[in-house]
Design a protein around this motif. Sequence first.
Motif, PDB file in Angstrom:
ATOM      1  N   MET A 126      -1.009   0.955  -4.004  1.00 44.99           N
ATOM      2  CA  MET A 126      -0.431   0.480  -2.748  1.00 44.99           C
ATOM      3  C   MET A 126       0.097   1.642  -1.905  1.00 44.99           C
ATOM      4  O   MET A 126       0.747   2.549  -2.413  1.00 44.99           O
ATOM      5  CB  MET A 126       0.673  -0.531  -3.020  1.00 44.99           C
ATOM      6  N   LYS A 127      -0.161   1.583  -0.625  1.00 44.16           N
ATOM      7  CA  LYS A 127       0.184   2.672   0.297  1.00 44.16           C
ATOM      8  C   LYS A 127       1.675   2.651   0.607  1.00 44.16           C
ATOM      9  O   LYS A 127       2.233   1.605   0.948  1.00 44.16           O
ATOM     10  CB  LYS A 127      -0.622   2.512   1.589  1.00 44.16           C
ATOM     11  N   PRO A 128       2.344   3.806   0.514  1.00 42.96           N
ATOM     12  CA  PRO A 128       3.772   3.856   0.862  1.00 42.96           C
ATOM     13  C   PRO A 128       3.997   3.573   2.346  1.00 42.96           C
ATOM     14  O   PRO A 128       3.154   3.881   3.193  1.00 42.96           O
ATOM     15  CB  PRO A 128       4.170   5.299   0.520  1.00 42.96           C
ATOM     16  N   HIS A 129       5.146   3.002   2.652  1.00 38.39           N
ATOM     17  CA  HIS A 129       5.527   2.774   4.044  1.00 38.39           C
ATOM     18  C   HIS A 129       5.755   4.138   4.706  1.00 38.39           C
ATOM     19  O   HIS A 129       6.468   4.980   4.159  1.00 38.39           O
ATOM     20  CB  HIS A 129       6.805   1.934   4.099  1.00 38.39           C
ATOM     21  N   PRO A 130       5.163   4.373   5.889  1.00 40.87           N
ATOM     22  CA  PRO A 130       5.274   5.711   6.492  1.00 40.87           C
ATOM     23  C   PRO A 130       6.703   6.125   6.821  1.00 40.87           C
ATOM     24  O   PRO A 130       7.020   7.323   6.816  1.00 40.87           O
ATOM     25  CB  PRO A 130       4.420   5.596   7.763  1.00 40.87           C
ATOM     26  N   GLU A 149       4.484 -17.707  -5.625  1.00 41.00           N
ATOM     27  CA  GLU A 149       3.529 -16.785  -5.025  1.00 41.00           C
ATOM     28  C   GLU A 149       2.099 -17.303  -5.157  1.00 41.00           C
ATOM     29  O   GLU A 149       1.647 -17.647  -6.248  1.00 41.00           O
ATOM     30  CB  GLU A 149       3.627 -15.420  -5.718  1.00 41.00           C
ATOM     31  N   ILE A 150       1.388 -17.361  -4.042  1.00 42.91           N
ATOM     32  CA  ILE A 150      -0.029 -17.728  -4.077  1.00 42.91           C
ATOM     33  C   ILE A 150      -0.928 -16.573  -3.655  1.00 42.91           C
ATOM     34  O   ILE A 150      -2.119 -16.584  -3.952  1.00 42.91           O
ATOM     35  CB  ILE A 150      -0.331 -18.976  -3.219  1.00 42.91           C
ATOM     36  N   ILE A 151      -0.362 -15.573  -2.955  1.00 39.73           N
ATOM     37  CA  ILE A 151      -1.130 -14.401  -2.548  1.00 39.73           C
ATOM     38  C   ILE A 151      -0.312 -13.146  -2.811  1.00 39.73           C
ATOM     39  O   ILE A 151       0.887 -13.119  -2.553  1.00 39.73           O
ATOM     40  CB  ILE A 151      -1.501 -14.438  -1.046  1.00 39.73           C
ATOM     41  N   GLY A 152      -0.967 -12.132  -3.312  1.00 45.98           N
ATOM     42  CA  GLY A 152      -0.416 -10.786  -3.352  1.00 45.98           C
ATOM     43  C   GLY A 152      -1.390  -9.851  -2.664  1.00 45.98           C
ATOM     44  O   GLY A 152      -2.599  -9.935  -2.911  1.00 45.98           O
ATOM     45  N   GLY A 153      -0.892  -8.991  -1.783  1.00 42.04           N
ATOM     46  CA  GLY A 153      -1.794  -8.105  -1.058  1.00 42.04           C
ATOM     47  C   GLY A 153      -1.100  -6.843  -0.599  1.00 42.04           C
ATOM     48  O   GLY A 153       0.130  -6.743  -0.650  1.00 42.04           O
ATOM     49  N   SER A 154      -1.891  -5.886  -0.133  1.00 40.47           N
ATOM     50  CA  SER A 154      -1.307  -4.630   0.334  1.00 40.47           C
ATOM     51  C   SER A 154      -2.339  -3.839   1.127  1.00 40.47           C
ATOM     52  O   SER A 154      -3.545  -4.124   1.070  1.00 40.47           O
ATOM     53  CB  SER A 154      -0.832  -3.766  -0.837  1.00 40.47           C
ATOM     54  N   GLN A 155      -1.836  -2.821   1.838  1.00 37.45           N
ATOM     55  CA  GLN A 155      -2.717  -1.781   2.316  1.00 37.45           C
ATOM     56  C   GLN A 155      -2.881  -0.792   1.172  1.00 37.45           C
ATOM     57  O   GLN A 155      -1.927  -0.488   0.447  1.00 37.45           O
ATOM     58  CB  GLN A 155      -2.139  -1.090   3.557  1.00 37.45           C
ATOM     59  N   ARG A 156      -4.104  -0.280   1.000  1.00 38.18           N
ATOM     60  CA  ARG A 156      -4.389   0.579  -0.132  1.00 38.18           C
ATOM     61  C   ARG A 156      -4.203   2.046   0.262  1.00 38.18           C
ATOM     62  O   ARG A 156      -4.333   2.413   1.433  1.00 38.18           O
ATOM     63  CB  ARG A 156      -5.823   0.373  -0.613  1.00 38.18           C
ATOM     64  N   ILE A 157      -3.923   2.870  -0.728  1.00 35.95           N
ATOM     65  CA  ILE A 157      -3.810   4.313  -0.489  1.00 35.95           C
ATOM     66  C   ILE A 157      -5.161   4.855  -0.026  1.00 35.95           C
ATOM     67  O   ILE A 157      -6.211   4.495  -0.582  1.00 35.95           O
ATOM     68  CB  ILE A 157      -3.347   5.028  -1.772  1.00 35.95           C
ATOM     69  N   ASP A 158      -5.132   5.713   1.007  1.00 35.58           N
ATOM     70  CA  ASP A 158      -6.372   6.327   1.480  1.00 35.58           C
ATOM     71  C   ASP A 158      -6.230   7.854   1.571  1.00 35.58           C
ATOM     72  O   ASP A 158      -6.860   8.500   2.409  1.00 35.58           O
ATOM     73  CB  ASP A 158      -6.793   5.745   2.832  1.00 35.58           C
ATOM     74  N   SER A 166      -7.338  -2.599   3.490  1.00 36.74           N
ATOM     75  CA  SER A 166      -6.365  -3.532   2.924  1.00 36.74           C
ATOM     76  C   SER A 166      -7.087  -4.668   2.221  1.00 36.74           C
ATOM     77  O   SER A 166      -8.277  -4.914   2.457  1.00 36.74           O
ATOM     78  CB  SER A 166      -5.470  -4.116   4.029  1.00 36.74           C
ATOM     79  N   GLY A 167      -6.346  -5.360   1.377  1.00 34.91           N
ATOM     80  CA  GLY A 167      -6.927  -6.504   0.683  1.00 34.91           C
ATOM     81  C   GLY A 167      -5.852  -7.360   0.061  1.00 34.91           C
ATOM     82  O   GLY A 167      -4.668  -7.020   0.059  1.00 34.91           O
ATOM     83  N   PHE A 168      -6.283  -8.496  -0.463  1.00 41.60           N
ATOM     84  CA  PHE A 168      -5.331  -9.415  -1.097  1.00 41.60           C
ATOM     85  C   PHE A 168      -6.069 -10.294  -2.095  1.00 41.60           C
ATOM     86  O   PHE A 168      -7.303 -10.349  -2.119  1.00 41.60           O
ATOM     87  CB  PHE A 168      -4.612 -10.275  -0.054  1.00 41.60           C
ATOM     88  N   CYS A 227       3.057  -3.826   1.439  1.00 41.58           N
ATOM     89  CA  CYS A 227       2.527  -4.942   0.658  1.00 41.58           C
ATOM     90  C   CYS A 227       3.231  -6.225   1.078  1.00 41.58           C
ATOM     91  O   CYS A 227       4.208  -6.194   1.827  1.00 41.58           O
ATOM     92  CB  CYS A 227       2.734  -4.709  -0.837  1.00 41.58           C
ATOM     93  N   ALA A 228       2.729  -7.326   0.591  1.00 37.78           N
ATOM     94  CA  ALA A 228       3.386  -8.612   0.832  1.00 37.78           C
ATOM     95  C   ALA A 228       2.947  -9.611  -0.220  1.00 37.78           C
ATOM     96  O   ALA A 228       1.800  -9.588  -0.685  1.00 37.78           O
ATOM     97  CB  ALA A 228       3.051  -9.139   2.229  1.00 37.78           C
ATOM     98  N   ASP A 229       3.874 -10.462  -0.616  1.00 42.95           N
ATOM     99  CA  ASP A 229       3.562 -11.661  -1.400  1.00 42.95           C
ATOM    100  C   ASP A 229       3.743 -12.856  -0.482  1.00 42.95           C
ATOM    101  O   ASP A 229       4.731 -12.922   0.266  1.00 42.95           O
ATOM    102  CB  ASP A 229       4.500 -11.798  -2.600  1.00 42.95           C
TER     103      ASP A 229
END
Length: 430
Positions: A330-334, A353-362, A396-398, A342-344
């Motif tokens: 998961m990508k750190p907050h700038p 919780e029905i979804i877990g997701g985040s922006q990925r490290i790039d 990003s993905g979830f 990220c978010a649940d």
Amino acid sequence: MKTTIAQAANYEEQTVTIGAWLTNKRSSGKISFLQLRDGTGFMQAVVAKNDVSENTFQLAKNMHQESSFYITGKIVEDKRSPLGYEMQVENIELIHEANDYPITPKEHGIEFLMDHRHLWLRSKRQHAIMKIRNEIIRATYQFFNDNGYVKIDPPILTASSAEGTTELFHTKYFDEEAYLSQSGQLYLEAAALAFGKVFSFGPTFRAEKSKTRRHLIEFWMIEPEMAFVDHDESLEIQENYVSFIAQSVLKNCQLELAALHRDISKLEQIKAPFPRISYDEAINLLKEKGFSDIEWGEDFGAPHETAIADHFDKPVFITNYPADIKAFYMKPHPDHPEVVLCADLIAPEGYGEIIGGSQRIDDLELMKERYEQHGLTGEAYEWYLDLQKYGNVPHSGFGLGLERTVAWIAGIDHVRETIPFPRLLNRLYP
């Protein structure tokens, strides 16, 4: 004319034949009322002694539960029926006479019903739940296909864990170590860098010794991954997707929702946008609600998620969790590197919780640091590091857990009823 219960309304005042099973019956003198099912729905058939042969009337009167037959009669309007029609029977052709069906029309304990899950699926309640599950799956494919996603099928047997945990089912892969997949995410990230927007829908496995009403050992996940999509854009996709499947069930599963006595007013509110609350704000909210012992840096349990969800009338995103309690990718907050982008998504009414997701490290160097921190050395993860080396982009993905989502939308207390043959801590049968 041969048809089904679901299509019988198209043949009002016409004589049709339906292949069916008997779920229940009652007789009163010269008339018998048969409760039919055929896989597409449930319907009443009325057998009047004066309208049929003596053999047909006696057959209707003496048939046992779950006997199978072809039944022929006229489809007529019946405003008292949920379907709005019934059959006036003219003839019955017995296929198989069932005797001593174990699930009789009375109360049975849950363990008994789970032992007979192969038969329990025939009941009206289970039929309704599975039809809602099917509609969520159908709407999922429609949503992602209509929005330009490519379906990619990640492997189920893997050499590593998606999240670096040890709660995996271990097996031998010839002379190598292998695991049953707990997520297809890492493979979908590779696919997103090839196709732009992708999704998968398949089984996942978690070797968690949990007995809660929210957990299964084997469950199904919908996992989209999207190139050139940041965290905020991903949240919009998530809320639009969840809104779409909820509204699709409302539109196409009215009979099933009614059979389950679901309060549809709750579902009518499920329309984007959804409220968002940061992890920091959630901690403060929980303290206000009496969870005085909750500390920053702790993950939320079911009581915490329920308390937060009860504060809203829609699903709510909890964003920006501490990095230490989230996965390595998961990508750190700038602006706040101690938390991640990220978010649940927490469902209302206590479903969690029905979804877990985040922006990925790039970033290659940051990913190397994460590898060291999480001990992800070795060949199993080398291919994933390649994604950082060759043309990586913001992405990003979830993942949405299907069974929890079915439980929430259908209003079911326990996820064991939301999958045809549940795998639980104490259950591998049937």
